[in-house]
Design a protein around this motif. Structure first.
Motif, mmCIF file in Angstrom:
data_model
loop_
_atom_site.group_PDB
_atom_site.id
_atom_site.type_symbol
_atom_site.label_atom_id
_atom_site.label_comp_id
_atom_site.label_asym_id
_atom_site.label_seq_id
_atom_site.Cartn_x
_atom_site.Cartn_y
_atom_site.Cartn_z
ATOM 1 N N ARG A 149 -7.769 -1.486 0.714
ATOM 2 C CA ARG A 149 -9.053 -2.205 0.699
ATOM 3 C C ARG A 149 -8.855 -3.696 0.982
ATOM 4 N N GLN A 190 -8.073 -4.309 4.603
ATOM 5 C CA GLN A 190 -9.294 -4.188 5.405
ATOM 6 C C GLN A 190 -10.187 -5.416 5.247
ATOM 7 N N ALA A 191 -9.994 -6.130 4.152
ATOM 8 C CA ALA A 191 -10.750 -7.367 3.924
ATOM 9 C C ALA A 191 -9.967 -8.592 4.404
ATOM 10 N N ASP A 192 -8.943 -8.348 5.234
ATOM 11 C CA ASP A 192 -8.137 -9.409 5.848
ATOM 12 C C ASP A 192 -7.303 -10.205 4.847
#
Length: 323
Positions: A17, A20-22
Motif C-alpha cells: 500500500r 502504491q502511495a509513492d
C-alpha cells in the motif's frame, strides 16, 4: 505495529500500500532499523547486511514486486528483535575525546558504552562518513573478527547510510559497536596460531611503503599457496606478491579467484551431512570478506597502511582455511 509484533502478512500488505502511495523504499526499511537497532542484544547482526542488500537490489523489481526485497529486509529485523527492550546509550563524550585512537582503545578494552559515546560525540560534532569510516576500519583490522563479520557489517552499515541518509547515523553506528566488541577475536584461537606467528614476523609498515607496480599479475605462486594446505603459506605468498609490486586490489583479485575455485570444487552432498558444520556458506564467506575489505581500502584516506595490509592478510588466511 507489524514490525513490533513480527506480523509478516501485515507488514507485506502495508508495504504494498505504501509503495502504491509513492513511499520512499528507504523510509520503509528505516522503520525496521529505527525499531530494531536499539533492541539488538549484542549489536547488529546479519539483519543489517540483509536489510542493506535487500534495499540495494530494489532496482531488479517493478511495481508491487518491489515489496519482495523490502519485506525480506524488514522481517529479518522484526524476527530477531521481537520482544526485546531498548538498550540505552550514554550521552555523547566530549568532542575533544572523540578520536580514532580513543575509539580503538575502548573497543579493544571491551568498554562498549564508552565506545558508543565516542561515536555519538563524533556524529554530534559533525563528522562525515569519510571521517568515521576509518574508525571502523581500524577496529576491524585489529583482529580476524568473527570470521570476517566485523569488516562485513561495518561495510554494510556505511552502505546502508548512503541509501537512507547520514542523519540516521546516530542510530545505525552506535548500535553496531557491540557487534565489534563482542565479536570473537579468532586470531586469538588455536586454529589461527601458525598463521599469526608468521604474521607477527612481518614488518607491515615497511611493506606498506612498497609502491605497487602497474601490470602485476600472479604467476601462480599466490593462488597455489591459497589453494594449498601449508598454514603459513598465505602470509609468505601474499607478502612476496606485495613486495613484487602487487597492489591490494591485485591480491584481493587472487583471493576471490581462490575462493571461487573452492566453490567449484565443493561437494554439495556436504550440505546434508549434519555431523559436519562446514558448508557452502563457509566458502562464500571468503568472497564477502574480500568484498568488504576492498570497500574498506577504497574508503581509506591514504594508500596502503599496516591496518589495511593486516586485513588483506586475514582474507588470504580465510581463503585457504575454507579449503
Amino acid at each position: 505495529r507489524g514490525i513490533e509484533r513480527n506480523y509478516t502478512g501485515q507488514v507485506a500488505r502495508d508495504v504494498v500500500r505504501l509503495l502504491q502511495a509513492d513511499a520512499n523504499p528507504g523510509e520503509l526499511i528505516w522503520e525496521a532499523i529505527a525499531h530494531g537497532a536499539p533492541r539488538a542484544e549484542f549489536g547488529w547482526g546479519h539483519s543489517i547486511a540483509s536489510a542493506t542488500d535487500c534495499l540495494s537490489m530494489l532496482h531488479l523489481y517493478e511495481g508491487d514486486q518491489r515489496a519482495l526485497p523490502i519485506v525480506q529486509g524488514i522481517m529479518g529485523v522484526a524476527e530477531s528483535e521481537r520482544g526485546r527492550p531498548v538498550n540505552a546509550l550514554l550521552d555523547p563524550a566530549p568532542a575533544s575525546a572523540a578520536t580514532t585512537a580513543a575509539f580503538r582503545a575502548a573497543v579493544e578494552a571491551e568498554r562498549t558504552a564508552d565506545a558508543q559515546a565516542l561515536v555519538l560525540a563524533a556524529i554530534e560534532r559533525g563528522d562525515t562518513p569519510d571521517d568515521l569510516r576509518p574508525w571502523f576500519t581500524a577496529v576491524v583490522s585489529d583482529h580476524h573478527l568473527s570470521y570476517g563479520h566485523g569488516a562485513i557489517y561495518s561495510q554494510k552499515a556505511f552502505e546502508l547510510l548512503e541509501m537512507i541518509g547520514w542523519e540516521r547515523s546516530a542510530t545505525v553506528l552506535p548500535y553496531l559497536v557491540p557487534t565489534l566488541v563482542y565479536g570473537t577475536r579468532e586470531d586469538k584461537l588455536p586454529y589461527m596460531r601458525p598463521f599469526m606467528k608468521a604474521l607477527a614476523g612481518i614488518d607491515l609498515a615497511s611493506l606498506a611503503a612498497v609502491s605497487p607496480m602497474t601490470g602485476w599479475h600472479d604467476d601462480g605462486a599466490l593462488l597455489t599457496a591459497l589453494l594449498g594446505d601449508r598454514r603459513t603459506a598465505p602470509v609468505d605468498a601474499t607478502v612476496a606478491a606485495l613486495r613484487a609490486g602487487a597492489s591490494i586490489d591485485d591480491v584481493l583479485d587472487v583471493v576471490v579467484r581462490a575462493v571461487s575455485e573452492r566453490m567449484l570444487r565443493y561437494d554439495v552432498a556436504g550440505e546434508f551431512d549434519f555431523a559436519d558444520d562446514f558448508g557452502w556458506l563457509d566458502i562464500t564467506h571468503g568472497l564477502t570478506y574480500a568484498n568488504a575489505v576492498r570497500s574498506h581500502v577504497a574508503g581509506a584516506r591514504s594508500g596502503p597502511t599496516p591496518d589495511l595490509l593486516r586485513l588483506v592478510l586475514f582474507t588470504a588466511f580465510l581463503a585457504q582455511w575454507t579449503g
